[in-house]
Design a protein around this motif. Structure first.
Motif, PDB file in Angstrom:
ATOM      1  N   PRO A 142      48.190  30.047  41.167  1.00 28.41           N
ATOM      2  CA  PRO A 142      47.655  31.379  40.849  1.00 28.41           C
ATOM      3  C   PRO A 142      48.585  32.519  41.244  1.00 28.41           C
ATOM      4  N   LYS A 143      49.441  32.279  42.215  1.00 31.93           N
ATOM      5  CA  LYS A 143      50.381  33.333  42.626  1.00 31.93           C
ATOM      6  C   LYS A 143      51.462  33.576  41.576  1.00 31.93           C
ATOM      7  N   ALA A 144      51.603  32.647  40.622  1.00 33.44           N
ATOM      8  CA  ALA A 144      52.588  32.831  39.548  1.00 33.44           C
ATOM      9  C   ALA A 144      52.133  33.882  38.542  1.00 33.44           C
ATOM     10  N   ASP A 145      50.843  34.222  38.527  1.00 33.34           N
ATOM     11  CA  ASP A 145      50.326  35.198  37.553  1.00 33.34           C
ATOM     12  C   ASP A 145      51.048  36.534  37.653  1.00 33.34           C
ATOM     13  N   GLU A 146      51.290  36.974  38.873  1.00 30.74           N
ATOM     14  CA  GLU A 146      51.978  38.247  39.071  1.00 30.74           C
ATOM     15  C   GLU A 146      53.391  38.190  38.481  1.00 30.74           C
ATOM     16  N   LYS A 147      54.087  37.100  38.725  1.00 34.37           N
ATOM     17  CA  LYS A 147      55.457  36.967  38.208  1.00 34.37           C
ATOM     18  C   LYS A 147      55.475  36.897  36.685  1.00 34.37           C
ATOM     19  N   ILE A 148      54.455  36.265  36.107  1.00 34.33           N
ATOM     20  CA  ILE A 148      54.368  36.164  34.640  1.00 34.33           C
ATOM     21  C   ILE A 148      54.255  37.546  34.021  1.00 34.33           C
ATOM     22  N   VAL A 149      53.288  38.354  34.487  1.00 36.08           N
ATOM     23  CA  VAL A 149      53.044  39.652  33.848  1.00 36.08           C
ATOM     24  C   VAL A 149      54.197  40.617  34.079  1.00 36.08           C
ATOM     25  N   LEU A 150      54.867  40.505  35.225  1.00 35.84           N
ATOM     26  CA  LEU A 150      56.003  41.393  35.493  1.00 35.84           C
ATOM     27  C   LEU A 150      57.238  40.980  34.704  1.00 35.84           C
ATOM     28  N   ALA A 151      57.441  39.669  34.561  1.00 37.00           N
ATOM     29  CA  ALA A 151      58.637  39.170  33.865  1.00 37.00           C
ATOM     30  C   ALA A 151      58.674  39.587  32.406  1.00 37.00           C
ATOM     31  N   HIS A 166      45.513  43.392  44.194  1.00 36.64           N
ATOM     32  CA  HIS A 166      45.851  43.067  45.586  1.00 36.64           C
ATOM     33  C   HIS A 166      47.004  43.890  46.138  1.00 36.64           C
ATOM     34  N   ARG A 167      47.749  44.586  45.266  1.00 33.96           N
ATOM     35  CA  ARG A 167      48.865  45.378  45.773  1.00 33.96           C
ATOM     36  C   ARG A 167      49.438  46.268  44.676  1.00 33.96           C
ATOM     37  N   SER A 168      50.332  47.178  45.084  1.00 35.18           N
ATOM     38  CA  SER A 168      50.973  48.064  44.107  1.00 35.18           C
ATOM     39  C   SER A 168      52.464  47.781  44.052  1.00 35.18           C
ATOM     40  N   THR A 180      45.282  34.698  45.855  1.00 38.05           N
ATOM     41  CA  THR A 180      45.107  35.566  44.668  1.00 38.05           C
ATOM     42  C   THR A 180      44.119  34.984  43.655  1.00 38.05           C
ATOM     43  N   ASN A 181      43.177  34.180  44.132  1.00 36.98           N
ATOM     44  CA  ASN A 181      42.090  33.737  43.264  1.00 36.98           C
ATOM     45  C   ASN A 181      40.964  34.767  43.297  1.00 36.98           C
ATOM     46  N   LEU A 182      40.279  34.907  42.176  1.00 37.71           N
ATOM     47  CA  LEU A 182      39.210  35.894  42.059  1.00 37.71           C
ATOM     48  C   LEU A 182      38.003  35.499  42.909  1.00 37.71           C
ATOM     49  N   VAL A 183      37.568  36.430  43.762  1.00 42.56           N
ATOM     50  CA  VAL A 183      36.408  36.197  44.629  1.00 42.56           C
ATOM     51  C   VAL A 183      35.192  36.949  44.104  1.00 42.56           C
ATOM     52  N   SER A 184      35.386  38.221  43.746  1.00 41.28           N
ATOM     53  CA  SER A 184      34.249  39.022  43.288  1.00 41.28           C
ATOM     54  C   SER A 184      34.739  40.201  42.461  1.00 41.28           C
ATOM     55  N   THR A 185      33.817  40.823  41.733  1.00 35.94           N
ATOM     56  CA  THR A 185      34.120  42.034  40.969  1.00 35.94           C
ATOM     57  C   THR A 185      33.043  43.078  41.256  1.00 35.94           C
ATOM     58  N   THR A 186      33.433  44.349  41.203  1.00 35.27           N
ATOM     59  CA  THR A 186      32.483  45.452  41.337  1.00 35.27           C
ATOM     60  C   THR A 186      32.824  46.511  40.299  1.00 35.27           C
ATOM     61  N   ALA A 222      43.146  39.545  33.336  1.00 40.03           N
ATOM     62  CA  ALA A 222      42.739  38.482  32.409  1.00 40.03           C
ATOM     63  C   ALA A 222      43.116  37.108  32.959  1.00 40.03           C
ATOM     64  N   ARG A 223      44.254  37.006  33.612  1.00 41.45           N
ATOM     65  CA  ARG A 223      44.694  35.721  34.179  1.00 41.45           C
ATOM     66  C   ARG A 223      43.809  35.316  35.356  1.00 41.45           C
ATOM     67  N   LYS A 224      43.386  36.304  36.142  1.00 38.09           N
ATOM     68  CA  LYS A 224      42.493  35.993  37.265  1.00 38.09           C
ATOM     69  C   LYS A 224      41.130  35.508  36.749  1.00 38.09           C
TER      70      LYS A 224
END
Length: 646
Positions: free
Chosen positions: A174-183, A277-279, A393-399, A569-571
């Motif tokens: 799941p931590k690869a999601d960030e690298k995918i969208v940035l790449a 989770h971060r900027s 970085t797995n989805l726990v909850s949404t608000t 969407a990936r989360k």
């Protein structure tokens, strides 16, 4: 490449051509694609640069870039070897009957310069394919190379060179999601060594070194931001006795000078990117989170709008903008100010007592400003989802993010400053929003008719939409209908020419208040400073490439939005993978051209695609079952298993 083509469409000064771009510019000059007058390189009027659209039956349309003109038709004899998504130079075909046409002269790259590929097993063999389409990519690996990697390994691809740049992880992580969208857009968190060396060279603010700046340190400024914020762009102070609002903005232009290493990187990034989770900041953190940030209890350099209001009419009597020294006495989060408005938070210090006194007097003013603004502008309530992720970085909850009185107070202060900034020039950088097209409005009205909203066309679009919103509120589907209305609108963008802001109902508008996270605001600061000094040379210098720069920034904004939405969407997709065959509540969000829905359950906002059609209507609440998930494409497939009462 796309940036170069846009700049050459508007005219590119010789001194602004990079070393990498110079050989291409010279080659195209020899081929007569370009002209060179007074050291300004520009496309010859016979030629256009663009992106090739969908190729069907050997014909296609060229989306011209750098200009708002109609697409050019390309017939099968003039297509050559170009394929969808290619960046091309085309020659206009003049004197032809039919739609404006062209023939492709040269393929110069791909619109999507970077992409992500991964290894799959196909017919028992490892194959490298594009992540979103699973089509083979231009960059290839030998069978021997492929066997050194695992199935699911991800790679960043340079489409222009057809080259594998680096391995960025494995699809199972799941931590690869960030690298995918940035790449996909060649974004990165790390700054170049040259930038990192420049950032710490600035010293803490010493007020004695700025005798020409207006000293506002005696005013009890405060900042009001989200609880998680680290970069504080703006602070406010209300002088009730003189009905004067002070909007102090981080004076980034004092530190980031044109063409320096920090500026070059800031132009490239153009926006900070905010993931759950971060900027990923536009500026190095030594500036964005420290020296430029209007932190409490320290002196800071600010660029300040001082705005005097007529409290009867709420018109601006007078405004001025100037460089200042300021000192924030308190950093509040939105929740604290909301508690104060509810009578549940009380002052603990002398400074807090002063701040609460003027905030209490400012709130009725901003409430009235909002009321006045909505006479011409729109009040949309679309749903913004906030995600909570775990350490992996797995989805726990949404608000659902709530718009509260504290948000409204700050919003109307910032809108006022942005409006005043835009009034100070005729040509510069504006934030524009054009009215929707009749075609989009007709589609909207048809969709609304399908759910029982009768649309009566009024004298203006504003009156028509107000009436639609009133009906939606009565039917208890206001956020959903607002989302449909927003989808029918044009996209707001940056432009050197002012055409007003339809959504806000403003005759002129720009972005002035967030230079830490938006490059557009930094340009506006530089322009206003030059205007204040009467420095016409500096003004023309700031505006030299403003047409192409405004287009490039608008494009970077869309990239940042895509990155943020695709990451979410990936989360959602990974969460759905862990919840296969389970049933959840959802709401239908589209029936045409395909059936789509969003989860409205313990998890909110996940977009669903359907494995089969169903007899449902727009905004109907249904029970769905998650049938399958495509992690690579971040798609969740479901089927309707029942209907729910509203």
């Amino acid at each position: 490449m796309k940036s170069l083509l846009i700049r050459l469409t508007h005219g590119l000064s010789e001194q602004d051509i990079t070393e990498e771009e110079l050989p291409l510019v010279r080659e195209w000059l020899v081929k007569k694609y370009l002209t060179n007058k007074h050291n300004i390189y520009k496309f010859n009027s016979k030629y256009r640069a663009g992106v090739l659209g969908l190729v069907q039956k050997g014909t296609a349309y060229l989306h011209v870039i750098g200009e708002n003109i109609k697409d050019l038709f390309i017939n099968e004899n003039n297509l050559g070897l170009a394929t969808e998504g290619d960046l091309v130079i085309a020659q206009r075909l003049l004197g032809h009957r039919g739609p404006p046409s062209a023939k492709i002269i040269e393929i110069v790259g791909r619109e999507q310069t970077y992409s992500v590929a991964y290894i799959i097993l196909k017919e028992g063999r490892k194959t490298l394919v594009e992540l979103k389409t699973e089509y083979p990519i231009g960059a290839e690996m030998t069978p021997e190379e492929l066997n050194t990697y695992e199935v699911g390994d991800l790679f960043k691809i340079d489409n222009h060179e057809n080259k594998i740049m680096e391995k960025i992880g494995n699809i199972k992580d799941p931590k690869a999601d960030e690298k995918i969208v940035l790449a996909q857009f060649n974004k990165h968190d790390e700054f170049e060594e040259e930038v990192l060396k420049a950032a710490p060279s600035f010293k803490e603010v010493d007020a004695s070194k700025y005798p020409k700046r207006k000293d506002l340190r005696d005013l009890t400024f405060c900042t009001i931001d989200p609880v998680t914020a680290k970069d504080f762009d703006d602070a406010i102070y209300w002088d009730d006795k003189n009905a004067t609002l002070y909007v102090a903005i981080a004076d980034v232009s004092e530190y980031v000078t044109p063409f320096g290493p920090i500026d070059t990187e800031a132009i490239y990034r153009s926006f900070s990117i905010y993931l759950p989770h971060r900027s990923i900041p536009m500026l190095p953190r030594q500036l964005s989170e420290t020296l430029c940030s209007l932190q409490p209890h320290v002196d800071r350099l600010a660029y300040v709008f001082e705005i005097k209001l007529d409290l009867q009419t709420l018109e601006v009597v007078k405004s001025e903008v100037y460089e200042a020294l300021m000192h924030s006495d308190r950093r509040f989060n939105y929740e604290e100010i909301d508690l104060f408005f509810e009578g549940k938070l009380h002052a603990k210090t002398k400074e807090e007592k002063e701040i609460f006194a003027w905030i209490a007097k400012l709130k009725p003013v901003t409430d009235r400003l909002r009321e006045k603004r909505l006479q011409d502008g729109f009040d949309f309530h679309s749903t913004e989802i906030e995600m909570t992720l775990d350490e992996n970085t797995n989805l726990v909850s949404t608000t659902v993010a709530q718009e509260t009185p504290s948000h409204g107070l700050i919003e109307d202060c910032m809108l006022l400053a942005n409006k005043e900034a835009a009034k100070r020039y005729k040509r510069g950088l504006f934030r524009i929003h054009e009215p929707p097209s009749q075609a989009k409005l007709q589609k909207l009205y048809q969709e609304l008719a399908g759910i029982g909203i009768h649309v009566e066309i009024k004298n203006t679009i504003k009156e028509t939409i107000d009436a639609i919103q009133k009906q939606a509120k009565e039917m208890d589907i206001a956020p959903e209908v607002d989302t449909l209305i927003i989808q029918s609108q044009m996209q707001a963008r940056y432009s050197p020419i002012n055409v007003g802001h339809f959504g806000l109902g403003f005759k002129e508008y720009t972005h002035f208040t967030s230079p830490i996270r938006r490059y557009s605001d930094l340009i506006v600061h530089r322009l206003l400073k030059a205007i204040n000094r009467g420095d016409t040379q500096e003004q023309s210098y700031v505006l030299r490439n403003i047409e192409s720069l405004s287009m490039a920034i608008s494009e970077k904004e869309r990239e940042a939005m895509i990155i943020e939405s695709e990451y979410k969407a990936r989360k959602y997709a990974r969460w759905a993978q862990d919840n296969l065959n389970k049933e959840f509540k959802a709401r239908i969000t589209a029936t045409d051209p395909e059936l789509r829905a969003e989860l409205h359950d313990e998890i909110i906002g996940a977009k669903l695609h359907f494995t089969a059609g169903s007899d449902v209507i727009l905004f109907e609440d249904v029970l769905i079952r998650i049938d399958k998930v495509n992690i690579a494409r971040a798609r969740i497939y479901a089927s309707v298993v029942g209907k729910l009462d509203k």
